[in-house]
Design a protein around this motif. Structure first.
Motif, mmCIF file in Angstrom:
data_model
loop_
_atom_site.group_PDB
_atom_site.id
_atom_site.type_symbol
_atom_site.label_atom_id
_atom_site.label_comp_id
_atom_site.label_asym_id
_atom_site.label_seq_id
_atom_site.Cartn_x
_atom_site.Cartn_y
_atom_site.Cartn_z
ATOM 1 N N ALA A 1 -32.192 -29.250 4.073
ATOM 2 C CA ALA A 1 -31.379 -28.040 3.941
ATOM 3 C C ALA A 1 -31.479 -27.430 2.550
ATOM 4 O O ALA A 1 -30.974 -26.341 2.324
ATOM 5 C CB ALA A 1 -29.915 -28.363 4.254
ATOM 6 N N LEU A 2 -32.141 -28.096 1.616
ATOM 7 C CA LEU A 2 -32.223 -27.619 0.240
ATOM 8 C C LEU A 2 -33.476 -26.771 0.053
ATOM 9 O O LEU A 2 -34.583 -27.196 0.375
ATOM 10 C CB LEU A 2 -32.254 -28.811 -0.710
ATOM 11 N N ASN A 3 -33.301 -25.567 -0.454
ATOM 12 C CA ASN A 3 -34.418 -24.672 -0.718
ATOM 13 C C ASN A 3 -35.166 -25.183 -1.948
ATOM 14 O O ASN A 3 -34.586 -25.273 -3.029
ATOM 15 C CB ASN A 3 -33.895 -23.255 -0.952
ATOM 16 N N PRO A 4 -36.458 -25.508 -1.830
ATOM 17 C CA PRO A 4 -37.202 -26.081 -2.949
ATOM 18 C C PRO A 4 -37.397 -25.122 -4.116
ATOM 19 O O PRO A 4 -37.732 -25.546 -5.206
ATOM 20 C CB PRO A 4 -38.541 -26.488 -2.340
ATOM 21 N N SER A 5 -37.139 -23.828 -3.916
ATOM 22 C CA SER A 5 -37.297 -22.879 -5.018
ATOM 23 C C SER A 5 -35.987 -22.646 -5.778
ATOM 24 O O SER A 5 -35.971 -21.928 -6.765
ATOM 25 C CB SER A 5 -37.842 -21.544 -4.505
ATOM 26 N N HIS A 6 -34.891 -23.262 -5.338
ATOM 27 C CA HIS A 6 -33.612 -23.111 -6.015
ATOM 28 C C HIS A 6 -33.505 -24.087 -7.181
ATOM 29 O O HIS A 6 -34.158 -25.127 -7.215
ATOM 30 C CB HIS A 6 -32.449 -23.310 -5.054
ATOM 31 N N PHE A 7 -32.635 -23.757 -8.117
ATOM 32 C CA PHE A 7 -32.482 -24.515 -9.360
ATOM 33 C C PHE A 7 -32.282 -26.020 -9.164
ATOM 34 O O PHE A 7 -32.965 -26.819 -9.821
ATOM 35 C CB PHE A 7 -31.336 -23.910 -10.182
ATOM 36 N N ASP B 1 -29.615 -36.671 -1.806
ATOM 37 C CA ASP B 1 -28.753 -36.184 -0.726
ATOM 38 C C ASP B 1 -27.561 -35.386 -1.244
ATOM 39 O O ASP B 1 -27.005 -34.548 -0.528
ATOM 40 C CB ASP B 1 -28.258 -37.354 0.131
ATOM 41 N N LEU B 2 -27.159 -35.611 -2.495
ATOM 42 C CA LEU B 2 -26.010 -34.892 -3.061
ATOM 43 C C LEU B 2 -26.347 -33.461 -3.475
ATOM 44 O O LEU B 2 -25.449 -32.644 -3.651
ATOM 45 C CB LEU B 2 -25.467 -35.644 -4.283
ATOM 46 N N LEU B 3 -27.620 -33.154 -3.612
ATOM 47 C CA LEU B 3 -28.025 -31.836 -4.110
ATOM 48 C C LEU B 3 -27.560 -30.684 -3.229
ATOM 49 O O LEU B 3 -27.339 -29.577 -3.716
ATOM 50 C CB LEU B 3 -29.545 -31.772 -4.279
ATOM 51 N N VAL B 4 -27.385 -30.926 -1.939
ATOM 52 C CA VAL B 4 -26.960 -29.840 -1.042
ATOM 53 C C VAL B 4 -25.552 -29.354 -1.372
ATOM 54 O O VAL B 4 -25.151 -28.280 -0.932
ATOM 55 C CB VAL B 4 -27.049 -30.238 0.451
ATOM 56 N N HIS B 5 -24.810 -30.103 -2.160
ATOM 57 C CA HIS B 5 -23.446 -29.706 -2.518
ATOM 58 C C HIS B 5 -23.395 -28.775 -3.735
ATOM 59 O O HIS B 5 -22.336 -28.256 -4.056
ATOM 60 C CB HIS B 5 -22.590 -30.937 -2.802
ATOM 61 N N LEU B 6 -24.535 -28.594 -4.397
ATOM 62 C CA LEU B 6 -24.575 -27.723 -5.564
ATOM 63 C C LEU B 6 -24.673 -26.270 -5.126
ATOM 64 O O LEU B 6 -25.529 -25.911 -4.332
ATOM 65 C CB LEU B 6 -25.767 -28.069 -6.458
ATOM 66 N N LYS B 7 -23.784 -25.449 -5.649
ATOM 67 C CA LYS B 7 -23.762 -24.025 -5.315
ATOM 68 C C LYS B 7 -23.674 -23.219 -6.604
ATOM 69 O O LYS B 7 -23.041 -23.619 -7.570
ATOM 70 C CB LYS B 7 -22.533 -23.678 -4.452
ATOM 71 N N ARG B 8 -24.283 -22.045 -6.605
ATOM 72 C CA ARG B 8 -24.206 -21.139 -7.741
ATOM 73 C C ARG B 8 -22.805 -20.552 -7.823
ATOM 74 O O ARG B 8 -22.227 -20.171 -6.812
ATOM 75 C CB ARG B 8 -25.235 -20.029 -7.570
ATOM 76 N N PRO C 1 -19.353 -28.282 2.291
ATOM 77 C CA PRO C 1 -20.710 -27.917 2.678
ATOM 78 C C PRO C 1 -20.755 -27.366 4.097
ATOM 79 O O PRO C 1 -19.921 -27.699 4.935
ATOM 80 C CB PRO C 1 -21.502 -29.225 2.563
ATOM 81 N N GLN C 2 -21.752 -26.511 4.349
ATOM 82 C CA GLN C 2 -21.934 -25.958 5.684
ATOM 83 C C GLN C 2 -22.318 -27.080 6.637
ATOM 84 O O GLN C 2 -22.819 -28.119 6.237
ATOM 85 C CB GLN C 2 -23.029 -24.907 5.676
ATOM 86 N N ARG C 3 -22.090 -26.863 7.916
ATOM 87 C CA ARG C 3 -22.390 -27.911 8.916
ATOM 88 C C ARG C 3 -23.825 -28.390 8.804
ATOM 89 O O ARG C 3 -24.111 -29.564 8.916
ATOM 90 C CB ARG C 3 -22.167 -27.372 10.323
ATOM 91 N N SER C 4 -24.758 -27.467 8.564
ATOM 92 C CA SER C 4 -26.166 -27.849 8.501
ATOM 93 C C SER C 4 -26.464 -28.722 7.276
ATOM 94 O O SER C 4 -27.481 -29.381 7.238
ATOM 95 C CB SER C 4 -27.044 -26.604 8.454
ATOM 96 N N GLN C 5 -25.553 -28.746 6.286
ATOM 97 C CA GLN C 5 -25.779 -29.510 5.085
ATOM 98 C C GLN C 5 -25.071 -30.854 5.105
ATOM 99 O O GLN C 5 -25.295 -31.665 4.236
ATOM 100 C CB GLN C 5 -25.305 -28.705 3.874
ATOM 101 N N ARG C 6 -24.225 -31.092 6.064
ATOM 102 C CA ARG C 6 -23.506 -32.375 6.126
ATOM 103 C C ARG C 6 -24.417 -33.457 6.648
ATOM 104 O O ARG C 6 -25.236 -33.248 7.516
ATOM 105 C CB ARG C 6 -22.285 -32.247 7.037
ATOM 106 N N LEU C 7 -24.215 -34.645 6.127
ATOM 107 C CA LEU C 7 -25.042 -35.783 6.564
ATOM 108 C C LEU C 7 -24.412 -36.469 7.727
ATOM 109 O O LEU C 7 -23.265 -36.497 7.941
ATOM 110 C CB LEU C 7 -25.221 -36.773 5.412
#
Length: 113
Positions: A9-15, A80-87, A107-113
């Motif tokens: 779920a993590l965009n590889p181009s994001h910070f 796995d924690l990176l999906v919780h980072l938001k701008r 986190p959004q449903r798609s980001q929950r483990l």
């Protein structure tokens, strides 16, 4: 370390993803994990030579931002924690500057483990 997979779920181009690859890459010596794996150690002079000097126009400031980056969701061996980072939005930044509480969004449903 560099082989650890990032969550889908993590965009590889994001910070967060770029920083994760940077700190885990053997190609860069300027940014590394501290002994606890909960923070980053940055050799500023080497960082400037390795990254800021080679950064495309406009990306130098974004890379320099990591000199002040801290988050409980950025830990060694825990991609796995990176999906919780938001701008932060400008509204949240204003609230923080005013000393007001800023609630975190789950986190959004798609980001929950």
């Amino acid at each position: 370390m560099e082989g650890q997979r990032l969550p889908g779920a993590l965009n590889p181009s994001h910070f967060p993803a770029k920083l994760w690859h940077l700190v885990n890459s053997p190609r860069f010596g300027s940014v590394r994990w501290d002994a606890s794996g909960e923070g980053l150690l940055i050799d500023q002079r080497l960082f400037e030579r390795e990254l800021l000097g080679a950064a495309p126009a406009g990306e130098g400031a974004a890379l320099a931002a990591l000199l002040h980056f801290r988050s409980p969701h950025f830990r060694r061996h825990r991609p796995d924690l990176l999906v919780h980072l938001k701008r932060r939005t400008s509204a949240k930044k204003a609230k923080l500057a005013a000393g007001l509480p800023v609630p975190s969004r789950p986190p959004q449903r798609s980001q929950r483990l």
